[in-house]
Motif scaffolding. Structure first.
Motif, short mmCIF file in Angstrom:
data_model
loop_
_atom_site.label_atom_id
_atom_site.label_comp_id
_atom_site.label_asym_id
_atom_site.label_seq_id
_atom_site.Cartn_x
_atom_site.Cartn_y
_atom_site.Cartn_z
N THR A 12 10.35 -22.54 0.05
CA THR A 12 11.68 -22.19 0.30
C THR A 12 12.10 -21.53 1.38
O THR A 12 13.04 -21.48 1.81
N GLY A 13 10.84 -21.12 2.24
CA GLY A 13 11.10 -20.30 3.43
C GLY A 13 11.46 -19.04 3.31
O GLY A 13 12.05 -18.31 3.83
N THR A 14 11.09 -18.22 1.94
CA THR A 14 11.60 -16.99 1.72
C THR A 14 10.47 -16.31 1.92
O THR A 14 9.06 -16.39 1.76
N PRO A 15 10.73 -15.00 2.75
CA PRO A 15 9.43 -13.91 3.12
C PRO A 15 8.99 -13.40 1.69
O PRO A 15 9.91 -12.96 0.90
N PRO A 16 7.92 -13.27 1.58
CA PRO A 16 7.28 -12.67 0.32
C PRO A 16 7.53 -11.23 0.29
O PRO A 16 7.39 -10.64 1.24
N PRO A 17 7.80 -10.70 -0.80
CA PRO A 17 8.15 -9.30 -0.98
C PRO A 17 6.90 -8.32 -0.68
O PRO A 17 5.72 -8.84 -1.09
N PRO A 18 7.17 -7.38 -0.02
CA PRO A 18 5.95 -6.54 0.46
C PRO A 18 5.32 -5.77 -0.75
O PRO A 18 4.23 -5.17 -0.33
N ARG A 19 5.99 -5.65 -1.61
CA ARG A 19 5.25 -4.63 -2.71
C ARG A 19 5.17 -5.82 -4.16
O ARG A 19 4.79 -5.30 -5.14
N GLY A 20 5.03 -7.04 -3.85
CA GLY A 20 4.58 -8.13 -4.89
C GLY A 20 5.88 -8.74 -5.67
O GLY A 20 6.70 -8.01 -5.34
N PHE A 21 5.60 -9.68 -6.28
CA PHE A 21 6.40 -10.03 -7.17
C PHE A 21 6.42 -9.32 -8.57
O PHE A 21 5.36 -8.63 -8.88
N PRO A 22 7.54 -9.18 -9.25
CA PRO A 22 7.82 -8.15 -10.49
C PRO A 22 6.58 -8.67 -11.42
O PRO A 22 6.05 -7.55 -12.08
N THR A 23 6.44 -9.94 -11.94
CA THR A 23 5.52 -10.34 -12.73
C THR A 23 3.98 -10.18 -12.56
O THR A 23 3.37 -9.40 -13.31
N SER A 24 3.64 -10.28 -11.27
CA SER A 24 2.28 -10.06 -10.99
C SER A 24 2.12 -8.44 -10.80
O SER A 24 1.00 -8.18 -11.14
N ALA A 25 3.06 -7.68 -10.37
CA ALA A 25 3.04 -6.25 -10.07
C ALA A 25 2.89 -5.57 -11.39
O ALA A 25 2.08 -4.77 -11.29
N ALA A 26 3.51 -6.09 -12.30
CA ALA A 26 3.50 -5.81 -13.99
C ALA A 26 2.08 -5.96 -14.44
O ALA A 26 1.64 -5.11 -15.11
N THR A 27 1.40 -7.16 -14.23
CA THR A 27 0.13 -7.46 -14.49
C THR A 27 -0.82 -6.46 -14.14
O THR A 27 -2.08 -6.01 -14.79
N VAL A 28 -0.75 -5.58 -13.01
CA VAL A 28 -1.46 -4.66 -12.39
C VAL A 28 -1.97 -3.38 -13.29
O VAL A 28 -2.96 -2.98 -13.41
N SER A 29 -0.89 -3.24 -14.12
CA SER A 29 -0.89 -2.28 -15.24
C SER A 29 -2.23 -2.37 -16.03
O SER A 29 -2.61 -1.38 -16.87
N CYS A 30 -2.44 -3.66 -16.45
CA CYS A 30 -3.53 -4.05 -17.12
C CYS A 30 -4.82 -3.91 -16.66
O CYS A 30 -5.91 -4.09 -17.35
N LEU A 31 -4.76 -3.60 -15.50
CA LEU A 31 -6.12 -3.45 -14.77
C LEU A 31 -6.39 -2.38 -14.01
O LEU A 31 -7.58 -1.96 -13.46
N GLU A 71 -9.68 -0.04 11.90
CA GLU A 71 -9.66 0.34 13.14
C GLU A 71 -8.83 -0.72 14.15
O GLU A 71 -8.25 -0.49 15.16
N PHE A 72 -8.69 -1.92 13.57
CA PHE A 72 -7.98 -2.82 14.36
C PHE A 72 -6.65 -3.26 14.05
O PHE A 72 -5.91 -3.89 14.82
N LEU A 73 -6.18 -2.80 12.94
CA LEU A 73 -4.87 -3.22 12.50
C LEU A 73 -3.85 -2.35 12.97
O LEU A 73 -4.13 -1.20 12.96
N SER A 74 -2.92 -2.77 13.46
CA SER A 74 -1.65 -1.94 14.24
C SER A 74 -0.57 -1.45 13.16
O SER A 74 0.14 -0.49 13.61
N ARG A 75 -0.51 -1.72 12.12
CA ARG A 75 0.24 -1.55 10.96
C ARG A 75 -0.23 -1.51 9.85
O ARG A 75 -1.12 -2.12 9.45
N PRO A 76 0.48 -0.58 8.89
CA PRO A 76 -0.06 -0.60 7.19
C PRO A 76 -0.03 -2.19 6.72
O PRO A 76 0.65 -2.86 6.99
N LEU A 77 -0.91 -2.39 5.70
CA LEU A 77 -0.81 -3.67 5.16
C LEU A 77 0.28 -3.46 4.10
O LEU A 77 0.25 -2.31 3.49
N PRO A 78 0.80 -4.49 3.62
CA PRO A 78 2.20 -4.66 2.59
C PRO A 78 1.21 -4.12 1.42
O PRO A 78 0.44 -4.67 0.84
N GLY A 79 2.13 -3.22 0.48
CA GLY A 79 1.58 -3.01 -1.02
C GLY A 79 1.86 -1.46 -1.15
O GLY A 79 2.72 -0.83 -0.74
N ASP A 80 1.06 -0.93 -2.24
CA ASP A 80 1.24 0.31 -2.57
C ASP A 80 -0.03 0.99 -2.64
O ASP A 80 -1.11 0.34 -2.10
#
Length: 449
Positions: free
Chosen positions: A408-427, A187-196
């Motif tokens: 490096t001052g790079t914005p993190p990707p909103p849907r995760g990094f490819p390798t950690s996102a792939a690990t989600v399929s194991c869980l 109820e406090f957050l003004s926008r969706p959290l990044p992810g899927d």
């Protein structure tokens, strides 16, 4: 019964721990400590020397550049058992000497919050703090600072302080999409959290997110500032039993708890910058490893990469080198997210790891690209053997990604990094999803449209 193979790395680590735990160690002059540590070096067949020292971690000495680099030790038992004392031994730099504080630091867990959810008891205690933080007070300011864009404008700073403490304390803020600890803030957050639909890939929360509301209130309403600091401490204490929060929660407690007994401690601070310095100065030596992200982005990257190598040790059962696999996975994420910053990570790796990372990036047909995810799935050999290992790999991979982005001052990707996102399929099939029908457990409010 097969004979147990002697492991020089395990033996030296235990020897160093025993030596440093001796109360007399701290009184030994630095040059004598260096001599004692030099007598406990190991050399592996590839010519590299290994030291177990500062931060209770291993360092690799490269013959090519004569430098010591933080580096997870080899996992292959044949390589480990072939290690021997080097002659001559390279000099041990004073900054790498181990101290008793190094060995009293509990590093906690690298697991993400996917698969193993936050324990119900902790969630309910946080909910109690959140409910209390909403009690109307005329002098309670609205949320300010780095968290301002995440919340509605009329959300009190106390609510944001609870959220900010949770996120600052998290080792790797990748959460199950149905995690109740997140949904209670809906109820406090003004926008969706990044992810899927499966994971919320949350960005790192800097210490400034906790310091700035406190510093702003400190300048005009000290009572409000102290309430915010106390709330951060109360939240950290609740999180402390979960090892994924524990190390940073302990560090935050060390920074803010003294204000309860000595509320004048930060009176000399002029602004948020000097308050931040004062807080970090109160963090004791034995907890310095927990605040590396806020004190040295480069060292923090080195340590998370070390964690990633350790989380990949299960690949050695297939004859793979965890260090090489970690370099390949790092290359996969950098290649997909920000290839232009690749070279900026070279100075923070040892020569062997750097070369592996480089060739994987430079050669599209390099065999190590076989470690890269395909269609969102990891290769069969990189599927962890159990749920705990998968959560640890997910957490270490995501933490490493956030660390190199910070460096490096790079914005993190909103849907995760490819390798950690792939690990989600194991869980996915083993998540601790909330029980259907329990109030407050729905994740619909954070789903993307």
């Amino acid at each position: 019964m097969a004979a147990v193979q002697w492991d020089p790395f395990d033996a030296i680590e235990q020897d160093v721990r025993t030596m440093v735990a001796d109360p007399r160690w701290s009184a030994v002059p630095a040059h004598t400590q260096a001599q004692a540590m030099a007598a406990r070096l190991l050399r592996t067949p590839d010519g590299a020397c290994w030291l177990f020292g500062a931060h209770a971690r291993w360092y690799r000495h490269e013959p090519s550049d004569g430098e010591w680099h933080l580096s997870a030790p080899p996992a292959d038992q044949t390589v480990r058992s072939a290690a021997h004392a080097p002659h001559p031994a390279p000099a041990v730099p004073e900054p790498l000497l181990a101290s008793s504080a190094d060995f009293s630091f509990d590093r906690g867990s690298t697991q993400a919050f996917v698969g193993p959810d936050v324990p119900h008891r902790i969630v309910e205690q946080v909910r109690t703090l959140l409910d209390a933080s909403q009690v109307s007070r005329a002098d309670t300011p609205y949320v300010t600072g780095p968290l301002r864009a995440l919340f509605y404008a009329d959300v009190p700073a106390t609510v944001a302080m609870v959220w900010g403490t949770i996120m600052w304390c998290a080792y790797a803020p990748a959460f199950d999409g149905n995690e109740v600890l997140l949904s209670m803030f809906g109820e406090f957050l003004s926008r969706p959290l990044p992810g899927d639909d499966w994971v919320r890939w949350l960005p790192p929360t800097p210490l400034e997110a906790l310091v700035e509301p406190y510093a702003e209130s400190h300048g005009g309403a000290q009572g409000t500032a102290l309430r915010l600091a106390a709330l951060a401490g109360d939240t950290a204490r609740v999180l402390l039993p979960d090892p994924r929060f524990g190390p940073r929660a302990a560090a935050l407690l060390a920074m803010v708890e003294p204000l309860r007994a000595r509320p004048w401690l930060d009176h000399a601070a002029r602004d948020a910058v000097t308050v931040r310095q004062a807080w970090l100065a109160r963090c004791p030596d034995e907890l310095r490893g927990a605040v590396l992200a806020d004190t040295s982005a480069g060292e923090h990257f080195r340590h998370t990469l070390y964690d990633l190598v350790r989380a990949l040790e299960f690949v050695s059962a297939h004859g793979a080198d965890p260090r090489a696999v970690a370099a390949s996975l790092l290359a996969a994420d950098v290649h997909a997210v920000a290839p232009g910053v690749a070279a900026r990570l070279y100075p923070w790796m040892d020569a062997e790891l750097r070369q592996t990372y480089y060739v994987t990036l430079a050669e599209p047909r390099h065999p190590l690209r076989g470690c890269w995810p395909r269609e969102g799935e990891p290769p069969a050999a990189l599927r962890p053997p159990d749920r705990g290992s998968a959560a640890a790999l997910l957490g270490a991979g995501y933490a490493t990604g956030l660390a190199w982005c910070r460096l490096t001052g790079t914005p993190p990707p909103p849907r995760g990094f490819p390798t950690s996102a792939a690990t989600v399929s194991c869980l996915i099939d083993e998540r601790d999803d909330p029980t259907p029908g329990v109030p407050g457990t729905s994740a619909e409010w954070i789903r993307h449209t």
